[in-house]
Design a protein around this motif. Structure first.
Motif, PDB file in Angstrom:
ATOM      1  N   ASP A 104       0.734  -0.923  -0.064  1.00 40.18           N
ATOM      2  CA  ASP A 104      -0.042  -0.083  -0.099  1.00 40.18           C
ATOM      3  C   ASP A 104       0.913   1.354  -0.011  1.00 40.18           C
ATOM      4  N   ALA A 137       9.833   2.636  -9.396  1.00 43.68           N
ATOM      5  CA  ALA A 137       8.334   2.027  -9.226  1.00 43.68           C
ATOM      6  C   ALA A 137       7.992   2.345  -7.712  1.00 43.68           C
ATOM      7  N   ASN A 138       6.741   2.479  -7.463  1.00 42.41           N
ATOM      8  CA  ASN A 138       6.298   2.816  -5.955  1.00 42.41           C
ATOM      9  C   ASN A 138       6.177   1.226  -5.382  1.00 42.41           C
ATOM     10  N   LYS A 171       1.844  -5.950  -5.963  1.00 43.93           N
ATOM     11  CA  LYS A 171       0.971  -6.281  -6.868  1.00 43.93           C
ATOM     12  C   LYS A 171       1.467  -7.333  -7.956  1.00 43.93           C
ATOM     13  N   ASP A 172       2.855  -7.074  -8.285  1.00 41.03           N
ATOM     14  CA  ASP A 172       3.593  -7.866  -9.280  1.00 41.03           C
ATOM     15  C   ASP A 172       3.703  -9.134  -8.721  1.00 41.03           C
ATOM     16  N   ALA A 187       2.552   4.142  -1.744  1.00 38.61           N
ATOM     17  CA  ALA A 187       2.487   4.649  -2.957  1.00 38.61           C
ATOM     18  C   ALA A 187       3.137   6.008  -3.157  1.00 38.61           C
ATOM     19  N   TYR A 220       9.506   5.654  -4.157  1.00 46.67           N
ATOM     20  CA  TYR A 220       9.995   5.098  -5.252  1.00 46.67           C
ATOM     21  C   TYR A 220      10.979   4.284  -5.095  1.00 46.67           C
ATOM     22  N   ASP A 237       3.907  -0.318  -3.671  1.00 46.21           N
ATOM     23  CA  ASP A 237       2.874  -1.266  -3.661  1.00 46.21           C
ATOM     24  C   ASP A 237       2.647  -1.657  -5.030  1.00 46.21           C
ATOM     25  N   ASP A 238       3.028  -1.179  -6.254  1.00 44.25           N
ATOM     26  CA  ASP A 238       3.284  -1.922  -7.534  1.00 44.25           C
ATOM     27  C   ASP A 238       3.678  -3.157  -7.568  1.00 44.25           C
ATOM     28  N   THR A 295       9.230  -2.482 -14.482  1.00 44.56           N
ATOM     29  CA  THR A 295       9.187  -1.195 -15.058  1.00 44.56           C
ATOM     30  C   THR A 295      10.672  -0.518 -15.330  1.00 44.56           C
TER      31      THR A 295
END
Length: 495
Positions: A95, A145-146, A152-153, A97, A100, A148-149, A141
């Motif tokens: 969570d 990236a943040n 999710k990956d 975000a 980075y 939380d991303d 990426t």
């Protein structure tokens, strides 16, 4: 199978058949955690340390614990990962975000700092080491990236690894930590007895996982868990973001590092330009000083702006100087005394950065580019540190804070108040917490007024597994020196 030396076995061993992947270590980025886990797991397998049907218990379901478990399970080891948090795996990053991260952003000044994909793509210098060799947890990426991303990956990848393991990879979250810890401690005492008395292996003690629920389609914990090895991967400790006085009374408490904040919002989420005070001279403090002071979400963007404006081409030479400085500092830290302040390693490094930043601030194009990076929706940023120099920090953050300090100081001239000011050798002595404005008094008599105060003191190690297992400084000091050896820039698992 890839060839792995015995260094991971020596660097991370803290007791008989007990390894620590996370606490009191020098290299702590998410990429470092992944590669440390790969190195240890592969070394255990390559050294024929596991027999068919043997088990490993991993305490902690962060990045290191998950990767170690995935790699061992691929080699046929029965793996039980446990975590006390119901938000595991990847609890800290979940969570988040407003920060980075990237695998190579903080490898600056090395040329690979611009690559934020792992495995590195075909056009990157590291690709020959990565071709056809995927990571357990990739960075997909091409830009920072943040967190939380990333979570999710990574969650679907972990779920698939559990599904493909044939029941070998199991993850139990929300466990009863005190009860499970007692079992692990008894296991360690038995392992020590076996090692000291050379007693037959059949006396290995079983560990019971108390409470919790299986995660991501995992099977329930092994009912007969007799670990061949235990890997501690419970992180570096919760952040210490509390300022106390000499009697232990709380003066101030800041927000956690791995928690969303409003610093990057207009006016930092307030109704007018705020004054910001950051307390702490480590990397967390420097990161937040930059987040509060510049228009950029991450320091690579600030560096790229400097490069684009470098008409006199002074930065390539500075980059080479920094690379030499960091190499000298890193090697000295390994080959000399273990206390970086006692042997003057950090003060020497920081003074070298300050000298370089003072020189670069004299270049008009560098100065203008950096001043153009400053926020206009923040009134001022004041960084207060207890020592004469910044402590442990990534090179990019150290460099940019020094350069900002020198450029803003030069811009206002003698006697002025720079936008970013650093006060050294001070501690907070009192804080008057008003709803709108905080009044802070420091040991040098300085008083600051600020709408936003950030506290960054690094990790609190008092609750780490090494503590509740009763490990001593003698158990850990030698491996800390070995663990200071830099990790590879890319180290994929063998399968």
């Amino acid at each position: 199978m890839i060839s792995v030396s015995a260094l991971p076995l020596l660097a991370y061993k803290v007791g008989p058949n007990l390894f620590d992947l996370s606490s009191n270590l020098h290299h702590v980025s998410m990429r470092d955690q992944i590669h440390r886990a790969v190195a240890l797991a592969e070394a255990l397998v390559a050294g024929n340390q596991f027999q068919p049907g043997q088990q490993a218990l991993i305490v902690g379901a962060g990045v290191a614990g998950v990767v170690a478990g995935m790699v061992l399970a691929r080699h046929g080891v029965e793996v039980q990962i446990v975590d006390a948090s119901v938000d595991a795996p990847f609890r800290l990053q979940r969570d988040v975000a407003t920060r980075y991260v990237g695998p190579y952003m903080y490898e600056w000044p090395l040329v690979v700092h611009g690559c934020q994909q792992m495995p590195p793509p075909v056009n990157e210098a590291l690709f020959p080491w990565a071709a056809g060799k995927p990571m357990a947890l990739p960075f997909s990426t091409s830009f920072p990236a943040n967190p939380d991303d990333l979570v999710k990956d990574w969650e679907p990848i972990l779920e698939q690894a559990i599904a493909n393991s044939g029941g070998r990879l199991r993850l139990q979250v929300g466990i009863n930590s005190p009860a499970t810890n007692r079992d692990v401690k008894r296991w360690l005492h038995t392992e020590r007895y076996i090692a000291e008395k050379r007693h037959p292996r059949k006396r290995t003690r079983a560990v019971t996982i108390h409470g919790g629920i299986p995660w991501g389609g995992s099977q329930k914990p092994y009912t007969s868990l007799t670990p061949r090895f235990v890997l501690l991967a419970a992180g570096m400790g919760e952040e210490n973001n509390i300022v106390t006085d000499s009697s232990g009374n709380v003066l101030l408490q800041g927000n956690a590092f791995w928690k969303n904040d409003d610093i990057r919002k207009h006016y930092c989420g307030l109704s007018s330009p705020p004054k910001v005070v950051v307390i702490g001279g480590g990397d967390g403090g420097l990161q937040d000083a930059l987040r509060a002071a510049t228009i950029d979400d991450h320091p690579l963007a600030t560096w790229d702006r400097l490069l684009a404006a470098d008409t006199n081409k002074v930065l390539p030479e500075a980059l080479a100087d920094i690379q030499a400085m960091e190499a000298q500092h890193g090697l000295n830290a390994i080959w000399t005394a273990t206390d970086p302040f006692r042997n003057q390693e950090l003060p020497t490094l920081d003074a070298a950065y300050q000298k370089l930043a003072t020189s670069l601030a004299g270049d008009q194009y560098v100065e203008l580019a950096l001043l153009s990076s400053l926020r206009k929706d923040v009134s001022s940023v004041h960084l207060c540190i207890k020592d004469a120099c910044f402590s442990k920090a990534y090179a990019l953050n150290r460099f940019l804070v020094h350069l900002l300090e020198q450029c803003t100081k030069k811009a206002v001239g003698a006697g002025g108040s720079p936008f970013l000011e650093v006060t050294r050798n001070v501690t907070l002595t009192s804080a008057n917490n008003n709803i709108a404005m905080q009044t802070l008094t420091f040991s040098n008599g300085m008083t600051l007024h600020a709408e936003i105060v950030i506290v960054r003191f690094g990790p609190d190690r008092s609750a780490l597994p090494a503590q509740w297992l009763g490990l001593t400084t003698k158990d850990t000091v030698n491996r800390q020196e070995l663990a200071a050896v830099p990790l590879p820039l890319y180290l994929p698992p063998s399968r």
